[in-house]
Design an enzyme around this catalytic site. Structure first.
Site, short mmCIF file in Angstrom:
data_model
loop_
_atom_site.label_atom_id
_atom_site.label_comp_id
_atom_site.label_asym_id
_atom_site.label_seq_id
_atom_site.Cartn_x
_atom_site.Cartn_y
_atom_site.Cartn_z
N SER A 157 0.81 -1.22 0.00
CA SER A 157 0.00 0.00 0.00
C SER A 157 0.85 1.27 0.00
O SER A 157 0.35 2.34 -0.33
CB SER A 157 -0.96 0.01 1.20
N GLU A 183 -10.28 7.31 1.98
CA GLU A 183 -9.87 5.90 1.88
C GLU A 183 -10.77 4.98 2.71
O GLU A 183 -10.97 5.22 3.90
CB GLU A 183 -8.42 5.71 2.36
N HIS A 185 -4.63 -1.92 -4.87
CA HIS A 185 -4.34 -3.31 -5.24
C HIS A 185 -5.51 -4.14 -4.74
O HIS A 185 -6.37 -3.63 -4.02
CB HIS A 185 -3.03 -3.81 -4.60
MG MG Z 1 -4.41 1.97 3.05
ZN ZN Z 2 -2.68 -4.91 2.69
#
Ligand code: MG
Ligand code: ZN
Length: 361
Positions: free
Chosen positions: A83, A250, A298
């Site tokens: 990340s 996020e 991802h």
């Molecule tokens: Mg994150």
């Molecule tokens: Zn992760």
């Protein structure tokens, strides 16, 4: 510094003009954009979205987006990104080595789309369910060789000039190895710092910070309306002057639950993120000059969908790993300029496009 940053952005755009596959070449007519809301579901692959959609009776708010595409997520060091490298790519337009924050592979600082808005004199904000010092938000304001240097990242936040932040990580400001108290320092700098947003409705004067947990916020099932409410408060506060703003949101814990191979948790976190998406899309619809871009850094867990009912609420899933995977992740966009975010792109194309738009003002 300002000149250097602008020069770097011009250089990026000029270089990309010679590459026919680069998405920035498709910006011929500058779309009328005032605000950008950039939403990242950490670990949110296509199957996380479709599992949540199925569990939700067949639909999600994210479907209001007019444009979809696919994003390659590999980092400068690894086919499977973490990340930190994923966040740095999405924030700055530079691929880097796994673990690094806001730096290129040679450890030189790279700057984010958030910084581009700051250069234009516009307010910027971050809303997360992880520590505000965690890899994804840190990629927008910090420059550190390792994502694990949380207390250094807190100092970077103190120095960043971010106008609105909301997340966990209070310990990294107040319970530090060096015994300094960066909450006090932020207050001295003019910030209003609070520890929860439960009773806050009205837009807040900037700069404003929320340290809503010692480390992470509770998981979605125990978090209530924290994320959609924080997004609403951020938008109202950043938009008070109506001159334009940048907000990154996020859904941090989709990834955590994927690492835990917790299918109920992945779905709960994705649905919570989708409710935050609704807040952003509703604002964008009314405003008319807001671009909303939604993607992931991802995929986490190698989630597969084995069975389900497209309009019911049952879905059967399995995981292939407790780590991340290399699959392309979806991107969704809404509002002016949304049509640029289509086809197959690199993760670094996304901030390059947003920077090119800001530069065109
Ligand atoms: Mg994150
Ligand atoms: Zn992760």
């Amino acid at each position: 510094m300002k000149k250097l940053l602008l020069f770097m952005i011009s250089a990026l755009v000029m270089v990309s003009c010679c590459d026919k596959t680069d998405k920035t070449t498709t910006i011929e007519k500058k779309p009328q954009i005032k605000n950008v809301i950039y939403m990242i579901g950490d670990g949110m692959g296509l199957n996380q979205i479709y599992a949540a959609m199925t569990a939700n009776g067949g639909s999600l708010y994210i479907e209001k987006c007019s444009t979809t595409g696919l994003v390659k997520t590999y980092s400068a060091s690894d086919y499977i990104t973490d990340s930190a490298a994923g966040g740095t790519a999405l924030a700055t337009g530079s691929k880097t080595k796994n673990g690094m924050i806001g730096m290129n592979p040679d450890s030189a600082n790279v700057y984010s789309v958030l910084n581009s808005f700051q250069e234009a004199g516009l307010p910027v904000g971050l809303v997360v369910t992880s520590p505000i010092t965690h890899a994804t938000p840190a990629s927008f304001y910090a420059h550190q060789i390792s994502r694990n240097l949380y207390e250094n990242i807190a100092v970077d936040l103190y120095n960043s000039g971010i106008d609105f932040f909301c997340g966990g990580g209070r310990n990294h400001f107040e319970n530090r190895q060096d015994s300094l108290n960066y909450t006090d320092s932020l207050i001295k700098k003019g910030y209003n710092i609070v520890y929860n947003i439960d009773s806050i409705e009205a837009p807040q004067l900037l700069p404003f910070g929320v340290l809503a947990a010692d480390i992470d916020l509770p998981r979605a099932e125990e978090r209530g309306d924290y994320l959609p409410k924080a997004v609403d408060l951020a938008i109202k506060s950043l938009n008070a002057k109506g001159e334009g703003f940048f907000l990154m949101v996020e859904g941090s814990q989709i990834d955590y639950r994927g690492h835990g191979n917790d299918s109920v948790g992945v779905i709960a976190e994705t649905l919570d993120f989708d409710r935050a998406v609704k807040v952003a899309l509703d604002f964008a619809e009314k405003d008319g000059e807001t671009l909303v871009v939604i993607t992931a850094d991802h995929e986490t867990g190698g989630l597969s969908i084995l069975n389900g009912n497209p309009s019911g609420s049952t879905v059967s899933v399995t995981f292939n790993t407790t780590g991340h995977t290399g699959t392309m992740v979806p991107i969704y966009a809404y509002g002016p300029g949304a049509d640029i975010f289509t086809g197959i792109m690199e993760n670094i194309d996304i901030p390059k496009i947003i920077k090119a738009i800001v530069q065109g003002w």
